[in-house]
Design an enzyme around this catalytic site. Structure first.
Site, PDB file in Angstrom:
ATOM      1  CB  THR A 108      -2.994 -21.513 -14.544  1.00  0.00           C
ATOM      2  OG1 THR A 108      -1.927 -20.280 -14.511  1.00  0.00           O
ATOM      3  CG2 THR A 108      -2.713 -22.753 -14.182  1.00  0.00           C
ATOM      4  CG  ASP A 200       3.157 -12.806 -27.461  1.00  0.00           C
ATOM      5  OD1 ASP A 200       2.756 -13.751 -26.795  1.00  0.00           O
ATOM      6  OD2 ASP A 200       3.969 -12.147 -27.086  1.00  0.00           O
TER       7      ASP A 200
HETATM    8  C1  PRP Z   1       2.008 -10.229 -22.021  1.00  0.00           C
HETATM    9  C2  PRP Z   1       1.866  -8.827 -21.715  1.00  0.00           C
HETATM   10  C3  PRP Z   1       1.466  -8.709 -20.350  1.00  0.00           C
HETATM   11  C4  PRP Z   1       0.488  -9.859 -20.164  1.00  0.00           C
HETATM   12  C5  PRP Z   1      -0.782  -9.051 -20.210  1.00  0.00           C
HETATM   13  O1  PRP Z   1       3.130 -10.869 -21.622  1.00  0.00           O
HETATM   14  O2  PRP Z   1       3.068  -8.132 -22.027  1.00  0.00           O
HETATM   15  O3  PRP Z   1       2.559  -8.746 -19.349  1.00  0.00           O
HETATM   16  O4  PRP Z   1       0.811 -10.769 -21.328  1.00  0.00           O
HETATM   17  O5  PRP Z   1      -1.892 -10.159 -20.052  1.00  0.00           O
HETATM   18  P1  PRP Z   1      -2.784 -10.465 -18.790  1.00  0.00           P
HETATM   19  O6  PRP Z   1      -3.394  -9.091 -18.510  1.00  0.00           O
HETATM   20  O7  PRP Z   1      -3.840 -11.123 -19.103  1.00  0.00           O
HETATM   21  O8  PRP Z   1      -1.945 -10.711 -17.389  1.00  0.00           O
HETATM   22  P2  PRP Z   1       3.496 -12.596 -21.339  1.00  0.00           P
HETATM   23  O9  PRP Z   1       2.956 -13.029 -20.286  1.00  0.00           O
HETATM   24  O10 PRP Z   1       3.064 -13.003 -22.900  1.00  0.00           O
HETATM   25  O11 PRP Z   1       5.174 -12.342 -21.057  1.00  0.00           O
HETATM   26  P3  PRP Z   1       6.168 -11.884 -22.190  1.00  0.00           P
HETATM   27  O12 PRP Z   1       6.055 -10.369 -22.095  1.00  0.00           O
HETATM   28  O13 PRP Z   1       7.360 -12.494 -21.432  1.00  0.00           O
HETATM   29  O14 PRP Z   1       5.913 -12.321 -23.391  1.00  0.00           O
HETATM   30  N1  URA Z   2      -0.458 -10.303 -24.242  1.00  0.00           N
HETATM   31  C1  URA Z   2      -0.205 -10.240 -25.225  1.00  0.00           C
HETATM   32  O1  URA Z   2       1.181 -10.055 -25.641  1.00  0.00           O
HETATM   33  N2  URA Z   2      -1.293  -9.972 -26.157  1.00  0.00           N
HETATM   34  C2  URA Z   2      -2.600 -10.335 -25.752  1.00  0.00           C
HETATM   35  O2  URA Z   2      -3.404  -9.827 -26.662  1.00  0.00           O
HETATM   36  C3  URA Z   2      -2.809 -10.636 -24.403  1.00  0.00           C
HETATM   37  C4  URA Z   2      -1.893 -10.638 -23.799  1.00  0.00           C
END
Ligand code: PRP
Ligand code: URA
Length: 209
Positions: A108, A200
């Site tokens: 989502t 990521d």
């Molecule tokens: C990543 C990143 C942000 C988010 C950004 O975290 O560190 O928190 O995605 O995406 P958005 O602006 O579309 O919300 P992720 O959800 O991958 O979690 P993680 O840090 O646990 O890997």
């Molecule tokens: N979260 C990440 O870690 N990388 C991206 O490019 C977008 C969301």
């Protein structure tokens, strides 16, 4: 509407290039994120208020400056935000640190909260919410909404890389929050990853996949 500041300092831009590079391994990635966070903290604290104090140097009394104003708090968005904490604390060692755990549901793309613990005096602190990536802006916007609910009044958002979509989202949802980034990239891809981005951030910091 909140302002957006892009830190174009050459050292920040240089290190960001190696952070982006897919050949940069976990250890070096972590070190570079830490170093850039220190440099960004230096920039973000540029407008901190000062007050005059009298001290005595070994030569004579002197009127000098010390920091005044609100105390700081850092709020990393787990998990990738953790990678920026130590680098900022190196310059602002007395800052308190709150944590908010959010992940972006891969289907989502909605942020799901799983943890939150803030300093008790959150309302009296100037808070810097930190996360390397501002993609759709869903996570940052939700984190800011939650910490406002917990009493936060004075919030800045600091990210390494933002997509235009994320900047717009945070500006729309939180017009009182200024955004500080090292780069605003081109766009999001079909999975809402930042292009060109760095991949990521959590996986690259912690060596997971
Ligand atoms: C990543 C990143 C942000 C988010 C950004 O975290 O560190 O928190 O995605 O995406 P958005 O602006 O579309 O919300 P992720 O959800 O991958 O979690 P993680 O840090 O646990 O890997
Ligand atoms: N979260 C990440 O870690 N990388 C991206 O490019 C977008 C969301």
């Amino acid at each position: 509407m909140g302002n957006v500041y892009v830190f174009d300092h050459p050292l920040i831009q240089h290190k960001l290039t190696y952070i982006r590079d897919k050949h940069t391994g976990t250890k070096e990635f972590r070190e570079l994120v830490d170093e850039v966070s220190t440099l960004m903290a230096y920039e973000i604290t540029r407008d901190m208020p000062l007050t005059e104090v009298m001290i005595e140097t070994p030569v004579q009394p002197a009127q000098c400056k010390v920091l005044s104003g609100k105390k700081l708090g850092l709020v990393p968005i787990l998990r990738a935000g953790i990678g920026m904490v130590e680098g900022i604390l190196r310059l602002i060692p007395t800052a308190k640190v709150g944590h908010i755990g959010l992940y972006r549901d891969p289907e989502t793309l909605e942020p799901v909260q799983y943890y939150a613990k803030m300093p008790s005096d959150i309302g009296e602190r100037e808070l810097i919410v930190i996360d390397p990536m501002l993609a759709t802006g869903g996570s940052a916007s939700e984190a800011i909404r939650r910490i406002k609910e917990m009493g936060a009044r004075n919030i800045k958002l600091m990210c390494l890389i933002a997509a235009p979509e994320g900047v717009e989202r945070v500006q729309r949802d939180h017009d009182d929050v200024d955004i500080y980034v090292a780069a605003i990239d081109e766009k999001l891809d079909e999975k809402s990853y930042i292009v060109p981005g760095l991949g990521d951030a959590g996986d690259r910091l912690f060596g997971t996949k």
